[in-house]
Scaffold this active site. Sequence first.
Site, mmCIF file in Angstrom:
data_model
loop_
_atom_site.group_PDB
_atom_site.id
_atom_site.type_symbol
_atom_site.label_atom_id
_atom_site.label_comp_id
_atom_site.label_asym_id
_atom_site.label_seq_id
_atom_site.Cartn_x
_atom_site.Cartn_y
_atom_site.Cartn_z
ATOM 1 N N ASP A 1 0.829 -1.198 0.000
ATOM 2 C CA ASP A 1 0.000 0.000 0.000
ATOM 3 C C ASP A 1 0.868 1.254 0.000
ATOM 4 O OD1 ASP A 1 -2.363 -1.378 -0.009
ATOM 5 O OD2 ASP A 1 -2.724 -1.211 2.141
ATOM 6 N N MET A 2 0.297 2.339 -0.513
ATOM 7 C CA MET A 2 0.982 3.629 -0.469
ATOM 8 C C MET A 2 0.330 4.491 0.608
ATOM 9 S SD MET A 2 3.539 5.229 -1.805
ATOM 10 C CE MET A 2 3.841 4.485 -3.417
ATOM 11 N N GLN B 1 -1.071 7.097 -6.352
ATOM 12 C CA GLN B 1 -2.210 7.967 -6.093
ATOM 13 C C GLN B 1 -2.292 9.090 -7.120
ATOM 14 O OE1 GLN B 1 -2.410 8.020 -1.355
ATOM 15 N NE2 GLN B 1 -0.335 8.254 -2.104
ATOM 16 N N ARG C 1 -1.612 -0.575 -8.701
ATOM 17 C CA ARG C 1 -2.984 -0.164 -8.374
ATOM 18 C C ARG C 1 -3.060 1.362 -8.402
ATOM 19 N NH1 ARG C 1 -3.733 -1.016 -2.509
ATOM 20 N NH2 ARG C 1 -3.952 -3.223 -2.988
ATOM 21 N N LYS D 1 -7.390 7.292 -6.333
ATOM 22 C CA LYS D 1 -7.431 8.756 -6.409
ATOM 23 C C LYS D 1 -6.576 9.378 -5.308
ATOM 24 C CE LYS D 1 -11.854 9.140 -8.794
ATOM 25 N NZ LYS D 1 -13.211 9.736 -8.801
#
Length: 290
Positions: A115-116, A145, A166, A169
């Site tokens: 994940d970011m 993002q 992935r 937004k």
Amino acid sequence: MIPPIASNFVAGETPEAALDHVEALNDRGVAGILNLLGEHYEERSPADADADAYVDLVEAIAERGVDACVSVKSSQIGLDVGDHVFEENLARIVEAANATAATDPDGRGTFVWIDMEDHETTDVTLDAFERHAIATDGNVGVCVQANLKRTRDDLERLADLPGKVRLVKGAYDEPAELSYKKKARVDESYRDCLAYMFEAFDDGVAVGSHDPAMIAHAKELYDEHGTPYEVQMLTGVRESAQFELAADPDTEAEVYQYIPYGSKWFSYFYRRIRERKSNALFALRAIVGN
């Protein structure tokens, strides 16, 4: 115990409950992305403990034979303690996910998403993804993002790597000089980034969005370029749309549900309610219905 309203957004407190949730989703054509709740540990012991839990989880996924992968946060496995802690724990998880105990009958290891988080984590997260993408021949993924101004350039770097990316937004309140603030501008960036990914990526595109317009745009881009893709949505948000998409014979996308679980459910649930008015209304209707 998780109250009924929160359980709409969280799959349970134990890995067993989360895997049961995945099995139910698989029966309806939806795969799972399991995320043990926890983040921003400032001491090493809880970061190591959550990394241990992920090592056990990737083996349990293979043992249960469910269609699922895992997603980890950098601050959950030690980034706030030190870059080396994050890197060591991520390496342990990825190694376990590609070991025999976590391998399915077709010889594939358990997929690991990274994940970011906020912009201060971007470089170390992308560097870690690059190392493990090359080492595992693409059995890892990373999130980027669209609200960050740098993301379009980051995608050019990622296009040459194996693994999945992935696109979301972005939910973090980033500085104005680094990010787009207006919804219309974020949407424009998302469309632009998505178009580039379908054109330039080979290993697949992950559309992390509940926005019907973006999901429809992804379908148009797939029809044009033929790039494999998947749609990822959260537990408890537009679930009927997830099942409809998975059952649609005209959709080539795989559908994944991002599934949080664990004892730290309250802060996650609270964020989901604050993030979107629709989530707050959903929660209110559930409370009144009870």
